[in-house]
Design a protein around this motif. Structure first.
Motif, PDB file in Angstrom:
ATOM      1  N   PHE A  31       0.867  -1.173   0.000  1.00  0.00           N
ATOM      2  CA  PHE A  31       0.000   0.000   0.000  1.00  0.00           C
ATOM      3  C   PHE A  31       0.899   1.217   0.000  1.00  0.00           C
ATOM      4  CE2 PHE A  31       0.936  -0.915   4.339  1.00  0.00           C
ATOM      5  CZ  PHE A  31       0.932   0.288   5.024  1.00  0.00           C
ATOM      6  N   GLU A  32       0.403   2.294  -0.565  1.00  0.00           N
ATOM      7  CA  GLU A  32       1.266   3.410  -0.927  1.00  0.00           C
ATOM      8  C   GLU A  32       0.848   4.700  -0.231  1.00  0.00           C
ATOM      9  OE1 GLU A  32       2.897   5.450  -5.099  1.00  0.00           O
ATOM     10  OE2 GLU A  32       1.233   4.022  -5.126  1.00  0.00           O
ATOM     11  N   ALA A  33       1.834   5.397   0.290  1.00  0.00           N
ATOM     12  CA  ALA A  33       1.622   6.760   0.775  1.00  0.00           C
ATOM     13  C   ALA A  33       1.855   7.732  -0.374  1.00  0.00           C
ATOM     14  CB  ALA A  33       2.571   7.075   1.928  1.00  0.00           C
ATOM     15  N   ILE A  34       0.950   8.673  -0.546  1.00  0.00           N
ATOM     16  CA  ILE A  34       1.049   9.663  -1.629  1.00  0.00           C
ATOM     17  C   ILE A  34       1.016  11.066  -1.041  1.00  0.00           C
ATOM     18  CG2 ILE A  34      -0.181  10.637  -3.627  1.00  0.00           C
ATOM     19  CD1 ILE A  34      -0.877   7.870  -4.480  1.00  0.00           C
ATOM     20  N   ASN A  35       1.839  11.936  -1.577  1.00  0.00           N
ATOM     21  CA  ASN A  35       1.954  13.284  -1.018  1.00  0.00           C
ATOM     22  C   ASN A  35       0.649  14.065  -1.186  1.00  0.00           C
ATOM     23  OD1 ASN A  35       2.205  15.643  -3.132  1.00  0.00           O
ATOM     24  ND2 ASN A  35       3.311  13.905  -4.051  1.00  0.00           N
ATOM     25  N   THR A  36       0.386  14.918  -0.215  1.00  0.00           N
ATOM     26  CA  THR A  36      -0.875  15.666  -0.199  1.00  0.00           C
ATOM     27  C   THR A  36      -0.808  16.956  -1.010  1.00  0.00           C
ATOM     28  OG1 THR A  36      -0.202  16.642   1.917  1.00  0.00           O
ATOM     29  CG2 THR A  36      -1.625  14.715   2.009  1.00  0.00           C
ATOM     30  N   PHE A  37       0.330  17.227  -1.640  1.00  0.00           N
ATOM     31  CA  PHE A  37       0.395  18.347  -2.584  1.00  0.00           C
ATOM     32  C   PHE A  37      -0.273  17.927  -3.894  1.00  0.00           C
ATOM     33  CE2 PHE A  37       4.136  18.654   0.177  1.00  0.00           C
ATOM     34  CZ  PHE A  37       3.949  19.919   0.717  1.00  0.00           C
ATOM     35  N   ASP A  38       0.053  16.714  -4.349  1.00  0.00           N
ATOM     36  CA  ASP A  38      -0.522  16.208  -5.591  1.00  0.00           C
ATOM     37  C   ASP A  38      -1.936  15.670  -5.383  1.00  0.00           C
ATOM     38  OD1 ASP A  38       1.895  16.809  -6.707  1.00  0.00           O
ATOM     39  OD2 ASP A  38       2.521  14.751  -7.072  1.00  0.00           O
ATOM     40  N   MET A  39      -2.169  15.048  -4.239  1.00  0.00           N
ATOM     41  CA  MET A  39      -3.482  14.464  -3.942  1.00  0.00           C
ATOM     42  C   MET A  39      -3.939  14.917  -2.556  1.00  0.00           C
ATOM     43  SD  MET A  39      -3.851  10.616  -5.431  1.00  0.00           S
ATOM     44  CE  MET A  39      -3.938  10.320  -7.197  1.00  0.00           C
ATOM     45  N   PRO A  40      -4.528  16.096  -2.458  1.00  0.00           N
ATOM     46  CA  PRO A  40      -5.009  16.583  -1.154  1.00  0.00           C
ATOM     47  C   PRO A  40      -5.976  15.585  -0.521  1.00  0.00           C
ATOM     48  CG  PRO A  40      -5.087  18.337  -2.790  1.00  0.00           C
ATOM     49  CD  PRO A  40      -4.769  17.075  -3.539  1.00  0.00           C
ATOM     50  N   GLY A  41      -5.826  15.405   0.776  1.00  0.00           N
ATOM     51  CA  GLY A  41      -6.716  14.519   1.505  1.00  0.00           C
ATOM     52  C   GLY A  41      -6.340  13.058   1.448  1.00  0.00           C
ATOM     53  N   PHE A  42      -5.202  12.715   0.835  1.00  0.00           N
ATOM     54  CA  PHE A  42      -4.846  11.303   0.739  1.00  0.00           C
ATOM     55  C   PHE A  42      -4.661  10.726   2.140  1.00  0.00           C
ATOM     56  CE2 PHE A  42      -2.792   7.450  -0.742  1.00  0.00           C
ATOM     57  CZ  PHE A  42      -3.478   7.212  -1.918  1.00  0.00           C
ATOM     58  N   LEU A  43      -5.292   9.591   2.379  1.00  0.00           N
ATOM     59  CA  LEU A  43      -5.399   9.046   3.730  1.00  0.00           C
ATOM     60  C   LEU A  43      -4.039   8.712   4.340  1.00  0.00           C
ATOM     61  CD1 LEU A  43      -7.460   8.053   5.916  1.00  0.00           C
ATOM     62  CD2 LEU A  43      -7.211   5.776   4.872  1.00  0.00           C
ATOM     63  N   ILE A  44      -3.192   8.038   3.587  1.00  0.00           N
ATOM     64  CA  ILE A  44      -1.856   7.651   4.061  1.00  0.00           C
ATOM     65  C   ILE A  44      -0.849   8.492   3.293  1.00  0.00           C
ATOM     66  CG2 ILE A  44      -0.208   5.759   4.322  1.00  0.00           C
ATOM     67  CD1 ILE A  44      -2.687   5.265   5.945  1.00  0.00           C
ATOM     68  N   HIS A  45      -0.070   9.295   4.008  1.00  0.00           N
ATOM     69  CA  HIS A  45       0.809  10.227   3.291  1.00  0.00           C
ATOM     70  C   HIS A  45       2.209  10.353   3.878  1.00  0.00           C
ATOM     71  CE1 HIS A  45      -1.887  12.617   6.005  1.00  0.00           C
ATOM     72  NE2 HIS A  45      -0.707  13.030   6.448  1.00  0.00           N
ATOM     73  N   ASN A  46       2.593   9.469   4.792  1.00  0.00           N
ATOM     74  CA  ASN A  46       3.981   9.487   5.250  1.00  0.00           C
ATOM     75  C   ASN A  46       4.414   8.095   5.715  1.00  0.00           C
ATOM     76  OD1 ASN A  46       3.336   9.165   8.114  1.00  0.00           O
ATOM     77  ND2 ASN A  46       2.761  11.330   8.122  1.00  0.00           N
ATOM     78  N   VAL A  47       5.687   7.948   5.967  1.00  0.00           N
ATOM     79  CA  VAL A  47       6.253   6.644   6.303  1.00  0.00           C
ATOM     80  C   VAL A  47       5.721   6.122   7.631  1.00  0.00           C
ATOM     81  CG1 VAL A  47       8.391   5.446   6.931  1.00  0.00           C
ATOM     82  CG2 VAL A  47       8.342   6.944   4.936  1.00  0.00           C
ATOM     83  N   GLN A  48       5.623   6.978   8.638  1.00  0.00           N
ATOM     84  CA  GLN A  48       5.164   6.516   9.946  1.00  0.00           C
ATOM     85  C   GLN A  48       3.748   5.949   9.873  1.00  0.00           C
ATOM     86  OE1 GLN A  48       7.103   6.257  12.788  1.00  0.00           O
ATOM     87  NE2 GLN A  48       5.336   4.971  13.306  1.00  0.00           N
ATOM     88  N   GLN A  49       2.909   6.559   9.081  1.00  0.00           N
ATOM     89  CA  GLN A  49       1.546   6.040   8.923  1.00  0.00           C
ATOM     90  C   GLN A  49       1.568   4.649   8.291  1.00  0.00           C
ATOM     91  OE1 GLN A  49      -0.214   9.193   6.639  1.00  0.00           O
ATOM     92  NE2 GLN A  49      -0.795  10.388   8.434  1.00  0.00           N
ATOM     93  N   MET A  50       2.446   4.433   7.320  1.00  0.00           N
ATOM     94  CA  MET A  50       2.556   3.105   6.729  1.00  0.00           C
ATOM     95  C   MET A  50       3.057   2.092   7.755  1.00  0.00           C
ATOM     96  SD  MET A  50       3.797   3.526   2.745  1.00  0.00           S
ATOM     97  CE  MET A  50       5.249   4.541   3.029  1.00  0.00           C
TER      98      MET A  50
END
Length: 265
Positions: free
Chosen positions: A141-160
């Motif tokens: 599963f992938e974290a995606i930056n919130t600049f390109d995709m605002p509101g993306f649920l998982i967006h950093n390494v710690q969350q993963m």
């Protein structure tokens, strides 16, 4: 280093089914496709066989995510749609012998519902892991930056890492996209890869900030490729960038790999 060409972003000067030959001619032995579902399984399989290529990664269908919607994997009430997406993905995985499947968490635009969306995502991710484990498939599963995709649920390494820690399935790993994490993380992505290589199921790369090929932005890819090569990560490394010119003319970054290996000798 095992390199794969992302055919959803590279060689787009040609139709998808013609990109396999282009990737092989450019020296790749493997490909990945974000959403292969627009093409028949038999047609993709033919291209893989003709050009002696492996398909190493696809995404589970993500609903309306790429059109700006919330997607499927974390949205309460869309569990049946997500289950249907897994079945569709399974048909490609079994026929094409794919060993990595990526689940995109999607967006949560209402912060007050974040925990609900997160718990829904964890359940769906566990369902995917359970479905694919008998086939020897790792679910990422992938974290995606919130600049390109605002509101993306998982967006950093710690969350993963938190999601992995809470799961009982050992075939769940993070998909580490260097571009997305370089935009979100405070620190050196090389150090993160060196530290967490055994928790990573797939790596993808592009430069920052424009998501072009290595050498067009701010990242030190000699150090990054060195970190990948000498970390505990053993998987494929996907070139998933937006070429700034014809794809074949953007492959000079391969020399960074040679340079990174030379750094150790």
């Amino acid at each position: 280093m095992k390199l794969a060409a992302n055919l959803s972003m590279l060689f787009t000067e040609q139709p998808l089914l013609e990109r396999f030959s282009a990737a092989k001619a450019a020296g790749f032995n493997a490909v990945e496709i974000q959403f292969p579902y627009v093409e028949r399984i038999a047609d993709i399989k033919t291209q893989l066989n003709i050009h002696d290529l492996k398909c190493v990664l696809i995404n589970v269908p993500a609903g309306d995510l790429m059109e700006g919607g919330e997607g499927l994997a974390s949205v309460p009430g869309k569990e049946a749609e997500f289950a249907a997406a897994l079945v569709e993905c399974l048909s490609y995985v079994t026929s094409l012998r794919i060993k990595r499947v990526n689940v995109l968490p999607g967006r949560c635009m209402d912060e007050s519902k974040r925990e609900l969306y997160l718990s829904t995502f964890k359940r769906n991710l566990d369902t995917a892991a359970q479905m694919f484990k008998p086939l020897g498939v790792t679910v990422t599963f992938e974290a995606i930056n919130t600049f390109d995709m605002p509101g993306f649920l998982i967006h950093n390494v710690q969350q993963m890492l938190d999601v992995i820690e809470e799961s009982d399935h050992d075939n769940i790993k993070m998909q580490f996209d260097i571009y997305h994490m370089a935009r979100m993380e405070e620190g050196d992505v090389s150090a993160i890869i060196s530290r967490l290589g055994n928790k990573i199921g797939h790596i993808q790369f592009a430069d920052v900030p424009g998501r072009g090929e290595p050498g067009t932005g701010e990242l030190d890819f000699k150090s990054i490729f060195y970190a990948i090569e000498y970390s505990s990560y053993e998987g494929w490394v996907g070139a998933e960038y937006k070429p700034t010119k014809y794809t074949e003319d953007t492959l000079r970054w391969k020399q960074f790999i040679t340079s990174s290996i030379a750094m150790c000798s």
